[in-house]
Design a protein around this motif. Structure first.
Motif, short mmCIF file in Angstrom:
data_model
loop_
_atom_site.label_atom_id
_atom_site.label_comp_id
_atom_site.label_asym_id
_atom_site.label_seq_id
_atom_site.Cartn_x
_atom_site.Cartn_y
_atom_site.Cartn_z
N SER B 98 0.81 -1.23 0.00
CA SER B 98 0.00 0.00 0.00
C SER B 98 0.84 1.27 0.00
N LEU B 99 2.15 1.14 0.13
CA LEU B 99 3.00 2.33 0.25
C LEU B 99 3.72 2.65 -1.06
N THR B 100 3.84 3.94 -1.34
CA THR B 100 4.61 4.36 -2.51
C THR B 100 6.10 4.22 -2.18
N ALA B 101 6.91 4.43 -3.20
CA ALA B 101 8.36 4.26 -3.00
C ALA B 101 8.87 5.13 -1.85
N VAL B 102 8.46 6.39 -1.87
CA VAL B 102 8.97 7.30 -0.83
C VAL B 102 8.39 6.93 0.54
N GLU B 103 7.16 6.42 0.54
CA GLU B 103 6.54 6.04 1.82
C GLU B 103 7.20 4.79 2.43
N GLN B 104 7.78 3.93 1.55
CA GLN B 104 8.50 2.76 2.07
C GLN B 104 9.66 3.20 2.96
N VAL B 124 13.32 11.27 -0.50
CA VAL B 124 13.33 11.53 -1.95
C VAL B 124 14.78 11.58 -2.44
N GLN B 125 15.63 12.20 -1.63
CA GLN B 125 17.06 12.31 -1.97
C GLN B 125 17.71 10.93 -2.03
N LEU B 126 17.34 10.10 -1.06
CA LEU B 126 17.91 8.75 -1.00
C LEU B 126 17.46 7.92 -2.21
N LEU B 127 16.21 8.12 -2.59
CA LEU B 127 15.71 7.41 -3.79
C LEU B 127 16.48 7.87 -5.03
N ALA B 128 16.79 9.15 -5.06
CA ALA B 128 17.57 9.67 -6.20
C ALA B 128 18.96 9.04 -6.21
N THR B 129 19.52 8.85 -5.01
CA THR B 129 20.85 8.24 -4.89
C THR B 129 20.88 6.84 -5.51
N VAL B 130 19.75 6.10 -5.34
CA VAL B 130 19.72 4.74 -5.88
C VAL B 130 19.13 4.71 -7.30
N LEU B 132 16.28 6.44 -8.54
CA LEU B 132 14.82 6.42 -8.68
C LEU B 132 14.21 7.82 -8.65
N SER B 133 14.92 8.79 -9.24
CA SER B 133 14.37 10.14 -9.30
C SER B 133 13.05 10.12 -10.07
N GLY B 134 12.07 10.82 -9.53
CA GLY B 134 10.79 10.95 -10.23
C GLY B 134 9.87 9.75 -10.09
N LYS B 135 10.33 8.73 -9.35
CA LYS B 135 9.47 7.54 -9.21
C LYS B 135 9.01 7.34 -7.76
N GLN B 136 9.14 8.41 -6.98
CA GLN B 136 8.85 8.27 -5.55
C GLN B 136 7.38 8.02 -5.25
N HIS B 137 6.49 8.36 -6.20
CA HIS B 137 5.06 8.19 -5.92
C HIS B 137 4.50 6.86 -6.43
N SER B 144 9.46 -1.81 -11.65
CA SER B 144 10.03 -3.05 -12.18
C SER B 144 10.76 -3.78 -11.06
N GLY B 145 11.18 -5.01 -11.32
CA GLY B 145 11.89 -5.79 -10.31
C GLY B 145 13.14 -5.08 -9.82
N GLY B 146 13.90 -4.53 -10.77
CA GLY B 146 15.13 -3.82 -10.41
C GLY B 146 14.83 -2.58 -9.58
N GLU B 147 13.76 -1.87 -9.97
CA GLU B 147 13.40 -0.65 -9.24
C GLU B 147 12.95 -0.97 -7.81
N ARG B 148 12.23 -2.08 -7.67
CA ARG B 148 11.80 -2.48 -6.32
C ARG B 148 13.02 -2.77 -5.44
N GLN B 149 13.99 -3.41 -6.08
CA GLN B 149 15.19 -3.74 -5.31
C GLN B 149 15.93 -2.47 -4.91
N ARG B 150 15.89 -1.46 -5.75
CA ARG B 150 16.53 -0.18 -5.42
C ARG B 150 15.80 0.50 -4.25
N VAL B 151 14.47 0.41 -4.26
CA VAL B 151 13.69 0.96 -3.13
C VAL B 151 14.07 0.22 -1.85
N ASN B 152 14.21 -1.09 -1.97
CA ASN B 152 14.62 -1.93 -0.84
C ASN B 152 15.94 -1.45 -0.25
N ILE B 153 16.88 -1.18 -1.14
CA ILE B 153 18.22 -0.74 -0.70
C ILE B 153 18.13 0.63 -0.04
#
Lengths: 362, 222
Positions: B98-104, B124-130, B132-137, B144-153
């Motif tokens: 239920s959570l967006t990337a930034v909410e995770q 948001v800054q941390l997501l950009a570091t991995v 994922l700029s612009g995909k925080q919502h 994608s699978g790779g993007e999910r793993q980046r959110v995880n990291i």
């Protein structure tokens, strides 16, 4: 509430369904509460509002007294015993008879005649011999005015005054004197002694020796509240509606508990991840309970508001009482019971194992 | 701060026999070091990770995060330790649906008792570091699978942990995406000075790690 609110946004359909169920049950309970209270008012308001602490029932002749307005008669001797009882401040005889009265426009209406001394505290202004004081609802329904004459078994009696509504056994109350009431009353044997009235209305001190008076007078005294069940059909009518309300409360707690149990099982994977990340069980329980509270507040609030709106409209045609007791209390009870169901459902969060978040098992 | 495992043993009953999931395992990972632990399924990789994360109490030995011996800590203290000092990267589906990337990322700050709103910019800054700029919502279903793993990291790094434990990050990724994820892990290990343990059965990307150890039948080698 961070996850709670986002879960609700994410699973709008499921939570809307749950909220709707809560709203509908609340609506039903509010309507039933208003109706129960309204019907009870129509059944016993004239008794409940008597300015007395106790009512005294007598048996016919030598029979043992029972708590029943239909079977009770009291005699002058019994009145005298009660008047001489220590701690009893005031004793007023009260005659009660349900009858039919004819109106000047030719129609007939059911009414209950309350006969009482004109100086009794509960006697409305205008109570006098060979005349009646009528309830406002009877006056409005039958288009009666002061001075109109009602046909009764005691002949034609003029309406001396119109007063506020009181009801007895779903009929409007008519007030008159005890003498006129006796003329109206269907003859009923009372043994050797002449019946004075149906019951005695007593105002007693807390330490009054009521049981001694009951023994001496062969009567049965009860508080006004306990006396309500002496009105025919009140107990069964009220009991049935109360049972329905209690069942609805139980159903709502079960439905909410069942929904949240399924929901908690469905999100146990998320709970495991949050626990593995370091989320405490307390944090997750608070979040889950907050989620339940949001659903309950929204659902019960909506159902309660709809109940008030429908109750207001229904009050025009059926006896419906719209008070905080019949609206706010059911809403609050729904929320409280829902939270009990929720607490039982979400406690399984405590047993979710964070270890399951590792590996590909999810 | 380093991660040290000393003489770790982990046994559990399986019917009438006793399974030795980990047997005398000792290792040390220093800050800024990326250690890969490889081995086939059932070799003890996940058990090692679970013990290091404080999710399972070992039957022998000790685990130190920095100077803290975590083997004696109670459940609440272990939760606090994971929340503040250990980052865990799960397999790709372990994001909250239920959570967006930034909410995770925000939820971990909220669990720490901090304002999720204030943590937003940092997330948001941390997501950009991995990357994922612009995909925080986006919710996990729209990543994608790779993007999910980046959110995880990114989520694992929000507390700037001393130790990063990574569970099969390339398990569901193709070779190219898997390589990028391991590269990212190497970069954040350096950038954040974190002691990283990468558990994997995939031996294709080991060149990017600082050191590799193998585990077989609960015993470490290499």
């Amino acid at each position: 509430m961070f996850v709670a609110i986002r879960d609700i946004r994410f699973a709008k359909g499921r939570f809307a369904l749950m909220g709707s169920v809560v709203a509908l049950i609340t609506l039903l309970i509010v309507l039933l509460s208003g109706l129960t209270s309204g019907l009870a008012d129509r059944s016993v308001s004239a008794v409940r509002n008597l300015p007395a602490t106790h009512l005294v029932f007598g048996g016919a002749g030598d029979e043992q007294p029972e708590k029943s307005f239909a079977d009770s008669t009291v005699t002058p001797r019994q009145r005298a015993v009660w008047e001489n009882t220590a701690g009893v401040r005031r004793v007023s005889p009260l005659g009660i008879t349900t009858t039919r009265v004819g109106t000047p426009n030719g129609s007939e209406a059911s009414a209950t005649v309350f006969g009482l001394p004109p100086d009794a505290p509960s006697a409305p202004t205008g109570t006098s011999d060979s005349a009646v004081v009528i309830s406002r609802s009877l006056a409005e329904e039958q288009r009666l005015h002061t001075g109109d004459r009602l046909s009764t078994t005691a002949g034609e009696l003029p309406v001396s005054a119109i007063t506020s509504d009181e009801f007895y056994s779903h009929t409007p109350v008519i007030w008159t004197t005890l003498d006129t009431w006796r003329e109206l009353r269907t003859a009923r044997s009372a043994g050797a002694e002449t019946p004075l009235a149906t019951v005695l209305s007593v105002e007693a001190e807390p330490d009054a020796r009521l049981s001694e008076a009951d023994s001496a007078a062969n009567t049965l005294s009860a508080t006004v509240g306990d006396s309500l069940e002496a009105v025919g059909s009140f107990s069964s009518e009220n009991g049935s509606l109360l049972t329905m309300r209690l069942l609805l409360y139980a159903i709502s707690a079960l439905v909410i508990g069942a929904f949240l149990t399924v929901w908690t099982i469905q999100r146990s994977g998320d709970v495991a991840v949050l626990k593995a990340l370091g989320g405490s069980t307390g944090y997750l329980l608070r979040d889950a309970l907050a989620q339940s509270l949001i659903v309950l507040l929204a659902g019960a609030g909506l159902g309660g508001a709809a109940g008030v709106a429908l109750g207001s409209a229904a009050g025009e045609v059926v006896p419906f009482e719209l008070t905080a007791r019949t609206t706010l209390v059911p809403v609050l009870v729904m929320i409280a019971l829902g939270m009990v169901g929720a607490a039982l459902a979400v406690r399984r969060i405590t047993s979710v194992e964070p270890l399951t978040a590792l590996g590909a098992g999810r | 701060m380093s991660l040290r495992l000393h003489g770790i043993g982990l046994t559990y009953p399986d019917g009438e026999r006793t399974v030795h999931a980990l047997d005398e395992v000792s290792l040390r990972v220093d800050p800024g070091e990326l250690l890969a632990v490889t081995g086939p399924s059932g070799s003890g990789k996940s058990s090692l990770l679970a013990v290091a994360a404080g999710l399972v109490r070992p039957t022998a030995g000790s685990v130190h995060v920095g100077e803290t011996d975590i083997t004696g800590l109670n459940g609440a203290a272990l939760s606090r330790l994971r929340l503040n000092r250990i980052g865990i990267v799960f397999q790709q589906h372990n994001l909250v649906a239920s959570l967006t990337a930034v909410e995770q990322l925000q939820v971990t700050e909220h669990m720490r008792g901090r304002s999720a709103r204030k943590a937003r910019d940092k997330a948001v800054q941390l997501l950009a570091t991995v990357g994922l700029s612009g995909k925080q919502h986006r919710r996990p279903s729209r990543l994608s699978g790779g993007e999910r793993q980046r959110v995880n990291i990114a989520r694992a790094l929000t507390a700037r942990p001393e130790v990063l434990l990574v569970d099969e990050p390339t398990a569901a990724l193709d070779q190219e995406r898997g390589a990028r994820i391991v590269e990212l892990l190497r970069d954040v290990t350096r950038q954040y000075g974190v002691a990283t343990v990468l558990v994997t059965h995939d031996t294709q990307h080991l060149a990017q790690t600082d050191r590799t150890v193998a585990i077989h039948d609960g015993k470490l080698s290499g």
